[in-house]
Every structure is written in C-alpha cells, then in structure tokens.
Scaffold this motif. Structure first.
Motif: not given
Length: 282
Positions: A82-90, A163-172, A191-193, A195-200
């Motif tokens: 689950x640690x790897x799952x938490x680090x997944x992104x597009x 809930x983006x603000x709570x997500x950012x605050x908690x980190x997970x 979420x950070x990934x 937003x950084x690549x939203x156009x792609x």
C-alpha cells in the motif's frame, strides 16, 4: 503459449510484472497491450480468459501491472504494497507504459520474432483507458486504440478531487476497497502531479490529436463511469466507433475471483468486437 509473471527490472524504478499470451508459430503478430484501471491488476477476474481469446485469434497479448498499483513481484495479485499505491500517479503510469513499449519493441525482447512492431494496439479499461488515450496521442508506435469503460476526464475523478484542503493538510487520504476491505492510501503528491501536468492529462485534447482508428466500448448502465463519458469521447474523436453494451456494468459482468471457464456474455461481446476491430485492415 502463456508466459506468466515476467519481470521488467528498471534502474531506480519499481519493476513491472507482465504476462504474454500468444501462439508461438514464428509469424509476426499484432501486439496488444492491456492497461488495467484504478484498483486493478493484470490477474483480476477473467483477464486471463480474455488474454487467451486474443491469443487464439493470432494476436500477441500482453497484460501488466502498473508499477505502483500496490502489487509486488512476489505477489502481483491484490495490494500487499500500500505504500507504493500511495505513491502512484498518472505520470508514473504513463512512464510505465512507455518503458514496457520500449522493452517490447527492443532487440532484447525474447519474443521479438513473434511480433510485428509496426502493429501495436493499446486497450485500456477505466482509468487505464485515459492513460491509453494520452499515450496514443503522444506515441506514433501505437496503430490502434481501444477503450473499455474509459474515463473521459481525470480532473473529475474522486481520486483527483475531494476535500483538497484537508488532503493537503493530512498529506494522505484513504479510499476503502469494497472487495478486500483495505483502506487504500492516496498521498497528496497525486494531486500535485495532476496539477503540474494538467495540460498533458487533458483527455479531451489528447483524443482530438489521435489520427489512428479508435474503438470505444462502454456499458450503457455502467454505475462507476457513466455512459455519458463514452459519448463525450465519441464526440471528440473523428476516426472512431462507439459500441454500447446493454444490461451490463463497469467490468462487463465479470468479477474477482472468476472461476468459470468461459467469459460472461457482455465481456465476450466486448472481446469479439475488439478482436474484429484489431484484425480489420481499416
């Protein structure tokens, strides 16, 4: 021939576990690469039976686990990591698919004499459909694209929003897996990934850039990804066809585990329509 649980090792990246189904007759075969969806894995449900059907029709079928889907080399089924799952992104999923394509079309690929590197079809289910759309728009090695119950926007997914603000605050944040009852973690980096690549990651723009044939298949009563998303994909793509499946669901009536030796009716239709599309000359 069935080759299971092969491992593509990569420097400074998690390995990719993959399977291949094909008839080893020395003839050059169209390559079909299947991308699973969110909380999915290559051995889910009836995917082995699906792979065998493609092999029976003279295709070289590869399915694999995205490197951060929560599986491991030792246990590619379900989600022991689950640690790897938490680090997944597009970005990681697109990178995985690119590395698998590079490997499959390289001179070191053990089965290179069995494949036609100029005929590669991507099939993506659910979130894997979105990944496959983006990859097809970026990579001229892909000759055809098939989506099964694909999403039409990454920005509208609950894994991206909430809930983006709570997500950012908690980190997970956590999403329960209804089958395994695991609390599946999503680190805020997802979420950070995005937003950084939203156009792609804009699926509408990506599918509009595709000039190769596209087949869109979706169940009309899909409760997870609504049929309207398939209609949206259809409206954005010029060289495509849309097939609707009646009286079915997001996984075309399959489930995990799958013990029958035949496909459910809906998934059988999906497979047959997909094979016909791939082998057609158009």
């Amino acid at each position: 021939m069935i080759v299971k649980n092969q491992v593509l090792y990569r420097e400074e990246k998690k390995p990719i576990v993959w399977d291949a189904f094909f008839n080893p007759n020395g003839k050059k075969k169209t390559v079909v690469i299947f991308c699973h969806g969110y909380k999915g894995f290559k051995d889910w449900g009836a995917w082995d039976l699906v792979a065998q059907q493609f092999s029976n029709h003279g295709l070289f079928f590869i399915k694999f686990n995205f490197s951060h889907n929560g599986g491991t080399v030792e246990n590619p089924i379900d989600f022991p990591d689950l640690e790897a799952f938490a680090q997944n992104n597009y970005t990681k999923e697109l990178d995985d698919l690119n590395d698998l394509l590079n490997f499959t079309t390289s001179e070191v690929f053990e089965y290179k004499n069995e494949i036609n590197k100029r005929e590669i079809t991507l099939i993506g289910h659910s979130r894997g459909g979105g990944i496959s759309i983006i990859k097809t728009s970026e990579d001229n090695r892909i000759s055809k694209l098939v989506t099964w119950a694909s999403v039409s926007s990454f920005g509208k997914r609950t894994s991206t929003t909430g809930d983006l603000e709570q997500w950012r605050k908690d980190g997970v944040k956590y999403v329960i897996n209804g089958r395994t009852k695991q609390q599946m973690p999503h680190n805020y980096q997802f979420y950070e990934d995005f937003k950084a690549n939203e156009e792609r990651f804009h699926i509408e723009s990506a599918i509009q850039r595709i000039t190769n044939p596209v087949l869109i298949i979706h169940a009309q009563d899909d409760p997870s990804v609504k049929f309207e998303e398939a209609e949206a994909l259809d409206s954005w793509c010029s060289i495509n066809q849309l097939i609707s499946i009646e009286n079915s669901n997001h996984v075309f009536d399959a489930h995990h585990p799958w013990s029958a030796n035949h496909l459910p009716r809906a998934l059988d239709i999906v497979v047959k329509e997909t094979i016909a599309f791939i082998v057609s000359k158009s």
